[in-house]
Every structure is written in C-alpha cells, then in structure tokens.
Design a protein around this motif. Sequence first.
Motif, PDB file in Angstrom:
ATOM      1  N   ARG A  76      23.518  86.784  80.583  1.00  0.00           N
ATOM      2  CA  ARG A  76      23.146  88.161  80.247  1.00  0.00           C
ATOM      3  C   ARG A  76      21.627  88.292  80.121  1.00  0.00           C
ATOM      4  O   ARG A  76      20.908  87.294  80.149  1.00  0.00           O
ATOM      5  N   CYS A  77      21.194  89.517  79.945  1.00  0.00           N
ATOM      6  CA  CYS A  77      19.799  89.781  79.612  1.00  0.00           C
ATOM      7  C   CYS A  77      19.718  89.713  78.097  1.00  0.00           C
ATOM      8  O   CYS A  77      20.441  90.428  77.403  1.00  0.00           O
ATOM      9  N   TRP A  78      18.896  88.824  77.592  1.00  0.00           N
ATOM     10  CA  TRP A  78      18.849  88.632  76.137  1.00  0.00           C
ATOM     11  C   TRP A  78      18.033  89.710  75.427  1.00  0.00           C
ATOM     12  O   TRP A  78      17.875  89.667  74.208  1.00  0.00           O
ATOM     13  N   CYS A  79      17.516  90.656  76.214  1.00  0.00           N
ATOM     14  CA  CYS A  79      16.759  91.743  75.611  1.00  0.00           C
ATOM     15  C   CYS A  79      17.711  92.861  75.177  1.00  0.00           C
ATOM     16  O   CYS A  79      17.597  93.392  74.079  1.00  0.00           O
ATOM     17  N   CYS A  80      18.665  93.189  76.049  1.00  0.00           N
ATOM     18  CA  CYS A  80      19.601  94.276  75.712  1.00  0.00           C
ATOM     19  C   CYS A  80      21.040  93.775  75.636  1.00  0.00           C
ATOM     20  O   CYS A  80      21.951  94.543  75.383  1.00  0.00           O
ATOM     21  N   TYR A  81      21.266  92.465  75.868  1.00  0.00           N
ATOM     22  CA  TYR A  81      22.583  91.818  75.811  1.00  0.00           C
ATOM     23  C   TYR A  81      23.554  92.293  76.891  1.00  0.00           C
ATOM     24  O   TYR A  81      24.744  92.059  76.806  1.00  0.00           O
ATOM     25  N   TYR A 101      14.988  91.988  87.718  1.00  0.00           N
ATOM     26  CA  TYR A 101      14.823  92.830  86.538  1.00  0.00           C
ATOM     27  C   TYR A 101      16.177  93.333  86.074  1.00  0.00           C
ATOM     28  O   TYR A 101      17.025  93.685  86.883  1.00  0.00           O
ATOM     29  N   CYS A 102      16.376  93.342  84.759  1.00  0.00           N
ATOM     30  CA  CYS A 102      17.629  93.827  84.189  1.00  0.00           C
ATOM     31  C   CYS A 102      17.849  95.285  84.605  1.00  0.00           C
ATOM     32  O   CYS A 102      16.941  96.112  84.519  1.00  0.00           O
ATOM     33  N   SER A 103      19.069  95.578  85.054  1.00  0.00           N
ATOM     34  CA  SER A 103      19.342  96.929  85.555  1.00  0.00           C
ATOM     35  C   SER A 103      19.492  97.939  84.410  1.00  0.00           C
ATOM     36  O   SER A 103      19.480  99.133  84.640  1.00  0.00           O
ATOM     37  N   TYR A 104      19.614  97.443  83.185  1.00  0.00           N
ATOM     38  CA  TYR A 104      19.758  98.352  82.040  1.00  0.00           C
ATOM     39  C   TYR A 104      18.411  98.619  81.359  1.00  0.00           C
ATOM     40  O   TYR A 104      18.023  99.756  81.177  1.00  0.00           O
ATOM     41  N   CYS A 105      17.712  97.525  80.995  1.00  0.00           N
ATOM     42  CA  CYS A 105      16.484  97.731  80.216  1.00  0.00           C
ATOM     43  C   CYS A 105      15.218  97.395  81.007  1.00  0.00           C
ATOM     44  O   CYS A 105      14.113  97.513  80.497  1.00  0.00           O
ATOM     45  N   GLU A 106      15.396  96.946  82.260  1.00  0.00           N
ATOM     46  CA  GLU A 106      14.287  96.634  83.158  1.00  0.00           C
ATOM     47  C   GLU A 106      13.398  95.490  82.685  1.00  0.00           C
ATOM     48  O   GLU A 106      12.286  95.316  83.160  1.00  0.00           O
TER      49      GLU A 106
HETATM   50 ZN    ZN Z   1      18.331  94.156  79.638  1.00  0.00          ZN
END
Ligand code: ZN
Length: 389
Positions: free
Chosen positions: A160-165, A181-186
Amino acid sequence: MAAQKRNKDWIQDYFFLIVPKPLSDELLSSWLTRMSIEHRRKLSTFLSLFVKREGNRISSIDIDFLYNEKLFNKLALKSNLTVKEILDLSLRSEEGYLFACNDCLYPPKQIRKLKDKRTHNGLMFCPKCLAEDNIPYFRKQWRYLFYNACPKHKILLTDRCWCCYNEIKFSKINHMNKLSYCSYCENDLSTTTIIHLQSNYKYGLKAIKWFEKGLHKGYFIINHKKVASLFVFESFTQLTFLLDRKENLVLDKFPMITEYKNLCKKLEHYNSKKINSIKKDFILTSMVYFLFQNFPNNFIQFAQDNKLTHRDFTHGFKETSYWYKKILNEIIPIQNRTGREISEREVIEAIKYLQNLNIQVTQEAVANIVGCHYTIHKRFVKIYKKLEF
Ligand SMILES: [Zn+2]
Ligand SMILES: [Zn+2]
C-alpha cells in the motif's frame, strides 16, 4: 452522439502514438499504464479509445492474468511489437513453469491475487526498486506467491501507500501523473515506508533467489536431479499447508523457527496490519525451500518429527504431480497406522520371507513388509508379540 461514435471508431483503427519499450519482467498493466500516461489519458479512457470499447471493464479486471488472444494481437499490431513480446508481459507467460491451469479465469495459488482481505491490501511492490529505476515500473515477480521480499534490497514488499494507506490502483492514476505516484494522495511510492529485514531473515532471501532461479531456468536441481519447475511449485502449495502447523510445528534445524513461532503468536491476536501476514508467507516460503535442501533428509525429518504419514502429504489435494507422488513413495513409507485389518497369516508370511532371505527378524522389519507402523498399529503389535513367544 453519432459523430462521437464515428470519431471513436476512427481512433480504434489508429496505431498507438507513443510506445514505451517494455522493460525486463514488466507487468502488462504497468506497461499499458505507462503508455496511457504518455497519451495523456487515464488507463480506461486510453483502452476504450485505442483498443476496445469496454476499456473500463478491462482496466478494472486483473489484466495481467487475463488471457485474451484478440487483445494480445491488437496490442501487438498497434504497438508494432510481436505477440510474444506482449505475452511476455502477461503472467500467462509463466504457465507451465509456475502454474498449470486449464482455461482458469482466476489466478491459481502460485500467483498472488491483486487483493486479499486477510493477507494483503493490494498489488505489492519494492519501494527501493521503484526509487532506483530510471523509468519506474512494476515487476511480474511482485505477483508471485513466493516473492514476498526483494532479495536485492533486503526489504519486505509493501502492499500500500503508507501515506494514505490505500492500495495501488493503476486504473485510478491521473493522466498527468507518474506510474509510481499513489493514485489517491499522489505521494511518491518510491519514498514510502520501508520494512527492513534483520540479518536473522537472511535465509528467506536465499529461498526467494532459489525459487526465482528455478523458475527462470524452468527446472530445479534437487538431489542431483533435474526437476521441472512446475512440479516444485505445485508441491509448494501442498507443503505450505502441511508446514503451517503454528506452535505444533517441529522443524528444529530450520533457521527461522523462533521467528515463525513468534509471528504466529502475534497473528493470533487480531492485527489489522498485514505486514505480519506478508512476513509469515515469507517464512513459509523459506520452509519449503528448507525441505528441498539436503534432500531427502530435511524432508524425512519433517515427516517423522511431525508424525505425518504418506496420506497426510497427499490427502485433500486434487492435482498432485507425478513427481511429487514419486518422491513421496520413495521417502515416506506407505504405512498403515490403525486402519487396515492385518491378519496373523500376513505376519507369519512376512517372517518367513525374512528368514528365507537370512534377514534378521525384528518387529520393525516385519512391519515394513506388512506395510504398517511397527509400534503404532496395535493389532500388528499384538500379533507379533504373540508369535514371537
Ligand atoms: Zn497515497
Ligand atoms: Zn527492490
């Protein structure tokens, strides 16, 4: 409406404008997403425009496991690549080496599902590999069940992206963004949290390398013999099932036995973090590797210490390879513990047989011929004792 439809049909006949070179071991979905970003489109829009009207549907399924010859041909034609180059990007290219499937729609056990509530959040990846890439891309091996850590960077793969989970979703990537880049929080995924593996986990990295090499070559060398990689990967599923005995497992010589037991204890308590599940799969993979080392000694020891019978190794599995059955027949005797009726005549004949060959008559030797366990099978023990005196 009509004009728009005509317009789309026109583009569908068009070749791709920019074709990124597929990178070694790249996943089809990774390559397609890179190409759609080059076209300044989201994956679904890109696929609808250039390949198929139902681009939305394709981009939301597991495109890396999809087998669709028409789609492969179309992609090859439009990108001016060969069909083989396209197929190489698909997980289907590992069929016959990593897994076997008869027109199966869903990935078999050897391939990790994109998402599994119990074990992982989404497509897994190594942040450090992404960070080192000139062109960041997602690898095929990150989908293999035996591949839970990156042997190069000695870290666990992350899910996962550990910034927005949130999970990794190529279909949601904005067309102005990058694949990494994370598709949710970039947030840049190559800088996300890293889970280092301490030196006591080294053995597990060795295991991954062994499996990776075997898959690459198409065979393993076990006890000086070549074994088709498919056979080993098929038995992998069966063996992990038997090995995962939690606190009851006896596998003293396995280097990470303490780590395994501690982890099982942790997993008993509800834990929303799936890192421990990934770590457990990592350890189970190394256990299977351990069984195939010093062959067949570790294997036999495992069966004996855990009181596993021939039947335990095969029971409940539909597809058992001929090779797996053969090694089992060679190293784990088919024993009858209590089930089959044993007659006095059978035991007498076994004793006579040994005497004729001038072999010392012992309880164990007789049991071996009768085909039962020499101390556990009660009826046998009773008959033997009676005959002995
Ligand atoms: Zn993210
Ligand atoms: Zn890496």
